[in-house]
Each structure stands twice: as structure tokens, then as C-alpha cells.
Motif scaffolding. Structure first.
Motif, mmCIF file in Angstrom:
data_model
loop_
_atom_site.group_PDB
_atom_site.id
_atom_site.type_symbol
_atom_site.label_atom_id
_atom_site.label_comp_id
_atom_site.label_asym_id
_atom_site.label_seq_id
_atom_site.Cartn_x
_atom_site.Cartn_y
_atom_site.Cartn_z
ATOM 1 N N GLU A 23 -0.855 -18.130 -8.981
ATOM 2 C CA GLU A 23 0.483 -18.664 -8.720
ATOM 3 C C GLU A 23 1.268 -17.758 -7.779
ATOM 4 O OE1 GLU A 23 2.708 -19.650 -12.247
ATOM 5 O OE2 GLU A 23 0.908 -20.446 -13.210
ATOM 6 N N LEU A 24 1.195 -16.450 -8.015
ATOM 7 C CA LEU A 24 1.921 -15.505 -7.163
ATOM 8 C C LEU A 24 1.380 -15.522 -5.739
ATOM 9 C CD1 LEU A 24 2.236 -12.505 -9.650
ATOM 10 C CD2 LEU A 24 4.055 -14.064 -8.918
ATOM 11 N N ILE A 25 0.074 -15.583 -5.608
ATOM 12 C CA ILE A 25 -0.548 -15.630 -4.283
ATOM 13 C C ILE A 25 -0.111 -16.900 -3.561
ATOM 14 C CG2 ILE A 25 -2.746 -15.904 -3.067
ATOM 15 C CD1 ILE A 25 -3.948 -13.989 -5.215
ATOM 16 N N GLN A 26 -0.119 -18.025 -4.264
ATOM 17 C CA GLN A 26 0.277 -19.290 -3.656
ATOM 18 C C GLN A 26 1.710 -19.217 -3.131
ATOM 19 O OE1 GLN A 26 -1.792 -21.889 -3.146
ATOM 20 N NE2 GLN A 26 -0.156 -22.804 -1.963
ATOM 21 N N THR A 34 0.585 -12.301 4.855
ATOM 22 C CA THR A 34 -0.838 -12.076 5.080
ATOM 23 C C THR A 34 -1.494 -11.602 3.788
ATOM 24 O OG1 THR A 34 -0.591 -9.745 5.658
ATOM 25 C CG2 THR A 34 -0.365 -11.359 7.455
ATOM 26 N N SER A 35 -2.816 -11.677 3.755
ATOM 27 C CA SER A 35 -3.528 -11.210 2.560
ATOM 28 C C SER A 35 -3.299 -9.712 2.344
ATOM 29 C CB SER A 35 -5.016 -11.535 2.642
ATOM 30 O OG SER A 35 -5.574 -11.058 3.829
ATOM 31 N N GLU A 43 -0.365 -5.103 -5.729
ATOM 32 C CA GLU A 43 -1.150 -3.919 -6.089
ATOM 33 C C GLU A 43 -2.587 -4.285 -6.473
ATOM 34 O OE1 GLU A 43 0.975 -1.494 -8.891
ATOM 35 O OE2 GLU A 43 2.761 -1.425 -7.624
ATOM 36 N N GLU A 44 -3.190 -5.109 -5.619
ATOM 37 C CA GLU A 44 -4.586 -5.518 -5.756
ATOM 38 C C GLU A 44 -5.288 -5.202 -4.455
ATOM 39 O OE1 GLU A 44 -6.748 -6.601 -7.832
ATOM 40 O OE2 GLU A 44 -5.533 -7.159 -9.543
ATOM 41 N N SER A 45 -6.607 -5.252 -4.485
ATOM 42 C CA SER A 45 -7.343 -5.010 -3.253
ATOM 43 C C SER A 45 -7.306 -6.267 -2.376
ATOM 44 C CB SER A 45 -8.791 -4.631 -3.552
ATOM 45 O OG SER A 45 -9.499 -5.754 -4.046
#
Length: 56
Positions: A23-26, A34-35, A43-45
Motif C-alpha cells: 500500500e505504501l509503495i503504491q 522512484t524506487s 528503509e528497505e533495499s
């Protein structure tokens, strides 16, 4: 029996975390981020973020 319950709980937590991350990425993709920006903010790769984006 306790181990089985713990595993079910852990699976539920993991699934909930994955859904929240999607949901947060969307939301961030809708803001044209950007990714790399998303990865930094969450705080993810970058690899994890891109894998989730491709799966969506």
C-alpha cells in the motif's frame, strides 16, 4: 502445539507487513517517486522495492 500457533501468528504478521508495504509503495508510485526514493523512505533495499513493484 505452541510452536504451530507461533508460526501462524508470525505468518499473519508477515502478511500484514507485506500488505502495508504494498500500500505504501503504491501511494508513493502515484506521487511519481522512484524506487530508490521509495526504498530510502521505507528503509528497505531497492531490490525488495523493485520486486514488490514487479509483482503488483
Amino acid at each position: 502445539m505452541c510452536k504451530a500457533i507461533q508460526e501462524m501468528y508470525d505468518d499473519g504478521v508477515r502478511q500484514g507487513r507485506d500488505e502495508l508495504l504494498k500500500e505504501l509503495i503504491q501511494r508513493k508510485l502515484q506521487k511519481k517517486k522512484t524506487s530508490e526514493q521509495i526504498a530510502e523512505e521505507l528503509e528497505e533495499s531497492v531490490e525488495v522495492i523493485e520486486k514488490i513493484i514487479k509483482a503488483m
